[in-house]
Design an enzyme around this catalytic site. Structure first.
Site, mmCIF file in Angstrom:
data_model
loop_
_atom_site.group_PDB
_atom_site.id
_atom_site.type_symbol
_atom_site.label_atom_id
_atom_site.label_comp_id
_atom_site.label_asym_id
_atom_site.label_seq_id
_atom_site.Cartn_x
_atom_site.Cartn_y
_atom_site.Cartn_z
ATOM 1 N N ASP A 30 -2.739 0.213 11.387
ATOM 2 C CA ASP A 30 -2.976 -0.399 10.083
ATOM 3 C C ASP A 30 -4.420 -0.884 10.026
ATOM 4 O OD1 ASP A 30 -3.026 -2.422 7.905
ATOM 5 O OD2 ASP A 30 -0.863 -2.107 7.890
ATOM 6 N N ASN A 85 8.909 -2.858 3.775
ATOM 7 C CA ASN A 85 8.838 -3.567 2.498
ATOM 8 C C ASN A 85 9.253 -2.595 1.400
ATOM 9 O OD1 ASN A 85 7.738 -5.938 3.689
ATOM 10 N ND2 ASN A 85 5.736 -4.968 3.716
ATOM 11 N N GLN A 92 5.422 -4.579 -0.873
ATOM 12 C CA GLN A 92 4.987 -3.189 -0.737
ATOM 13 C C GLN A 92 3.767 -2.977 -1.629
ATOM 14 O OE1 GLN A 92 7.943 -0.192 -1.717
ATOM 15 N NE2 GLN A 92 6.662 1.463 -0.919
ATOM 16 N N VAL A 94 1.565 -0.038 -0.917
ATOM 17 C CA VAL A 94 1.370 1.413 -0.977
ATOM 18 C C VAL A 94 2.757 2.009 -1.199
ATOM 19 C CG1 VAL A 94 0.612 3.481 0.245
ATOM 20 C CG2 VAL A 94 -0.616 1.324 0.576
ATOM 21 N N HIS A 98 6.939 3.422 4.372
ATOM 22 C CA HIS A 98 6.313 3.251 5.676
ATOM 23 C C HIS A 98 7.001 2.146 6.462
ATOM 24 C CE1 HIS A 98 4.052 0.814 2.750
ATOM 25 N NE2 HIS A 98 3.707 -0.001 3.730
ATOM 26 N N HIS A 100 6.425 -0.609 9.327
ATOM 27 C CA HIS A 100 5.441 -1.371 10.090
ATOM 28 C C HIS A 100 6.012 -1.627 11.481
ATOM 29 C CE1 HIS A 100 3.007 -2.831 6.572
ATOM 30 N NE2 HIS A 100 4.146 -2.584 5.941
#
Length: 112
Positions: A30, A85, A92, A94, A98, A100
């Site tokens: 990230d 998220n 969230q 983006v 995804h 994390h």
């Protein structure tokens, strides 16, 4: 699904510190880490969020979690947190699904 920064990373239009890749997913550091280790694991298939994941994507979703654990072990984490998220209200930013992988320091509970 709208074009995202992650789509551009998948196509190598934007550089990323890639830690793992296979035909289904990509894992990279990230750029705004919240812990010493903060990796994102994303599907190459364009899925906006967990809420919009197709019913037939169970194998892909399981693959993402298994690869998240693999990356955590690769990063020598003894404990880590996985976070997905879903939606702007949950953080969230983006809108490409995804996972994390966060670790490398004690993590407080409850989060957020």
């Amino acid at each position: 699904m709208a074009e995202t920064i992650f789509s551009k990373i998948i196509r190598r239009e934007i550089p990323a510190d890639i830690l793992y890749e296979d035909e289904q997913c990509l894992a990279f550091r990230d750029v705004s880490p919240q812990a010493p280790v903060h990796v994102l694991v994303i599907p190459k298939e364009p899925i906006e969020s967990l809420a919009t994941a197709p019913a037939g994507s169970a194998a892909l979703l399981g693959h993402l979690l298994l690869k998240a654990a693999q990356v955590a072990r690769q990063e020598k984490l003894e404990g880590w947190r996985t976070v997905i998220n879903t939606g702007a209200e949950a953080g969230q930013t983006v809108f490409h699904l995804h996972v994390h992988v966060i670790g490398g320091r004690p993590l407080a509970w409850p989060p957020g």
